[in-house]
Design a protein around this motif. Structure first.
Motif, PDB file in Angstrom:
ATOM      1  N   ALA A   1      -7.754  -2.338   6.128  1.00 33.13           N
ATOM      2  CA  ALA A   1      -8.460  -3.138   5.130  1.00 33.13           C
ATOM      3  C   ALA A   1      -9.707  -3.763   5.743  1.00 33.13           C
ATOM      4  CB  ALA A   1      -7.536  -4.219   4.587  1.00 33.13           C
TER       5      ALA A   1
ATOM      6  N   MET B   1      -3.309  -0.434   6.776  1.00 35.22           N
ATOM      7  CA  MET B   1      -2.654  -0.205   5.492  1.00 35.22           C
ATOM      8  C   MET B   1      -1.664   0.955   5.555  1.00 35.22           C
ATOM      9  SD  MET B   1      -6.231  -0.488   3.399  1.00 35.22           S
ATOM     10  CE  MET B   1      -5.612   0.034   1.809  1.00 35.22           C
TER      11      MET B   1
ATOM     12  N   SER C   1      -5.770   4.196   7.375  1.00 35.11           N
ATOM     13  CA  SER C   1      -6.685   3.246   6.745  1.00 35.11           C
ATOM     14  C   SER C   1      -6.423   1.823   7.219  1.00 35.11           C
ATOM     15  CB  SER C   1      -6.544   3.289   5.217  1.00 35.11           C
ATOM     16  OG  SER C   1      -6.856   4.560   4.686  1.00 35.11           O
TER      17      SER C   1
ATOM     18  N   SER D   1      -4.552   4.665   1.031  1.00 39.57           N
ATOM     19  CA  SER D   1      -3.867   4.022   2.154  1.00 39.57           C
ATOM     20  C   SER D   1      -3.314   5.001   3.179  1.00 39.57           C
ATOM     21  CB  SER D   1      -2.708   3.165   1.624  1.00 39.57           C
ATOM     22  OG  SER D   1      -1.693   4.001   1.077  1.00 39.57           O
TER      23      SER D   1
ATOM     24  N   ALA E   1     -16.398  -2.174   3.754  1.00 42.90           N
ATOM     25  CA  ALA E   1     -16.009  -0.875   4.302  1.00 42.90           C
ATOM     26  C   ALA E   1     -17.171   0.110   4.307  1.00 42.90           C
ATOM     27  CB  ALA E   1     -14.839  -0.304   3.508  1.00 42.90           C
TER      28      ALA E   1
ATOM     29  N   ASN F   1     -12.650  -1.216  -0.262  1.00 40.62           N
ATOM     30  CA  ASN F   1     -12.241  -2.293   0.653  1.00 40.62           C
ATOM     31  C   ASN F   1     -11.338  -1.792   1.781  1.00 40.62           C
ATOM     32  OD1 ASN F   1     -13.631  -4.355  -0.784  1.00 40.62           O
ATOM     33  ND2 ASN F   1     -11.968  -4.400  -2.273  1.00 40.62           N
ATOM     34  N   ARG F   2     -11.577  -0.559   2.214  1.00 38.11           N
ATOM     35  CA  ARG F   2     -10.824  -0.035   3.352  1.00 38.11           C
ATOM     36  C   ARG F   2     -11.660   1.028   4.071  1.00 38.11           C
ATOM     37  NH1 ARG F   2     -11.660   4.393   1.379  1.00 38.11           N
ATOM     38  NH2 ARG F   2     -10.197   5.903   0.499  1.00 38.11           N
TER      39      ARG F   2
ATOM     40  N   ARG G   1     -11.242   4.463   6.223  1.00 37.80           N
ATOM     41  CA  ARG G   1     -10.242   5.513   6.413  1.00 37.80           C
ATOM     42  C   ARG G   1     -10.717   6.518   7.456  1.00 37.80           C
ATOM     43  NH1 ARG G   1      -9.583   9.263   1.468  1.00 37.80           N
ATOM     44  NH2 ARG G   1     -11.334  10.327   2.482  1.00 37.80           N
TER      45      ARG G   1
ATOM     46  N   TRP H   1       0.800  -1.220   0.000  1.00 37.09           N
ATOM     47  CA  TRP H   1       0.000   0.000   0.000  1.00 37.09           C
ATOM     48  C   TRP H   1       0.838   1.279   0.000  1.00 37.09           C
ATOM     49  CZ3 TRP H   1      -4.560  -1.263  -1.561  1.00 37.09           C
ATOM     50  CH2 TRP H   1      -5.074  -2.525  -1.214  1.00 37.09           C
TER      51      TRP H   1
END
Length: 373
Positions: free
Chosen positions: A323, A308, A321, A158, A327, A346-347, A349, A131
């Motif tokens: 994973a 990440m 962030s 990330s 999310a 898919n994260r 933050r 990342w």
């Protein structure tokens, strides 16, 4: 840790946990007053226009102080996407030339270059490693036909920070310009215009302003290599003279990229918020955010989450962030408890700025286990 900028100066922060600055900042009461100042200026007719011009220059001066440049190096666009597209069209790329981007870029930093493929321009994409993207990862793809490298200072995805100064040092020995997107860093960590050729940013995230402006700044060293494809009355030296029907000459500085009036309500707000950030001190803000971010990273790891964002302070800024496949669902469940984060790609933050404190981190950590089920 206490907040560096008093939360009570922001509207609504007494009713939520705002970890959303990577998307949008909360509204400072001074920003609201700045909009009122603009509306009051409008009532002055010609005097209002004088006030607009004065405020615009102050805004550019503040931005110049934040990036170590000159006010005349800065153009105000409608948004960062427009600024990047203007640069893409001004770069005069030929068939067989190439530009380099990376897998951690936001779409605004990808699409303008893909559009040039139909002109025979090659787009090279650097893969990320854990990342993050290292300067050497980019430099390995640079050759004699590379005309421009684009990267974000801090990844929207990330939160990883790239050493753009190291990258620029090497690129100065090539034919490639460096375009640096500081949308996720300007206002929270130091940014240096002398270490890039071109710099872009939005106005409504870490700069604490509102929608309506994109910042486009140039390092005068190699800036003249860009020829604007779009011209407006603010781009030229004498736009209202009789000769305008036969010829024109663009400004020698960044104003050549400005087509017409900017969003003056946003200019007034950005002048206020950049002044606030300068008075607070970017160095102090960075130190505050890195300490708070380190605290959050450790607690996320204690929950067994895959973080990440790099733990090393020099490799991150305000975005943290982790994973998580659902999310968007996690963000929605946190929103039910008035905890604002960004969920997607898919994260999840979380974004930390000067108005955040240890209580915000605690609120997120306390709510996360239920939100992740």
């Amino acid at each position: 840790m206490k907040a560096l900028i008093d939360k009570s100066n922001f509207i609504g922060l007494d009713q939520c946990t705002w970890l959303f600055c990577g998307a949008e900042s909360p509204v400072h009461r001074g920003a609201l007053e700045a909009v009122h100042d603009y509306m009051n200026a409008r009532t002055g007719g010609p005097r209002g226009r004088e006030r607009n011009a004065e405020t615009e220059w102050k805004c550019k001066t503040n931005l110049a102080a934040l990036i170590g440049g000159n006010a005349r190096d800065i153009a105000l666009m409608s948004n960062a996407s427009e600024a990047i597209s203007m640069v893409a069209q001004a770069a005069v790329l030929q068939p067989g030339d190439n530009v380099i981007i990376n897998k951690l870029e936001f779409p605004s930093g990808i699409l303008p270059w893909l559009a040039l493929k139909q002109q025979g321009v090659e787009v090279r994409v650097v893969e990320h490693t854990d990342w993050g993207v290292d300067a050497q990862d980019i430099l390995r793809l640079v050759d004699d036909r590379t005309r421009l490298v684009m990267t974000s200072h801090v990844s929207y995805l990330s939160g990883a920070r790239i050493d753009y100064a190291k990258l620029y040092e090497e690129l100065q020995h090539t034919n490639a310009l460096l375009l640096l997107d500081v949308t996720q860093s300007l206002g929270v960590v130091p940014v240096d215009l002398s270490k890039t050729d071109i710099l872009v940013s939005s106005s409504y995230k870490w700069l604490l302003s509102t929608h309506g402006l994109g910042v486009l700044a140039f390092n005068p060293g190699r800036f003249q290599a860009l020829t604007p494809k779009y011209i407006g009355w603010r781009s030229v030296v004498e736009g209202l003279e009789e000769e305008r029907f036969a010829s024109f000459a663009v400004h020698s500085d960044a104003r050549r990229f400005e087509l017409g009036y900017p969003s003056y309500p946003t200019v007034y707000v950005l002048e206020y918020t950049t002044r606030l950030l300068l008075e607070t001190g970017i160095g102090k803000i960075e130190s505050h955010v890195l300490k708070l971010g380190g605290m959050l990273i450790r607690q996320l790891e204690d929950l067994g989450l895959q973080v990440m964002t790099p733990a090393e302070p020099s490799r991150r800024a305000g975005n943290i962030s982790f994973a998580f496949q659902d999310a968007a669902g996690a963000a929605a469940r946190l929103l039910e408890h008035e905890v604002y984060v960004m969920g997607g790609d898919n994260r999840v933050r979380s974004s930390l700025h000067a108005y955040n404190d240890a209580d915000d981190v605690k609120m997120l950590i306390d709510r996360l286990p239920a939100a992740l089920k």
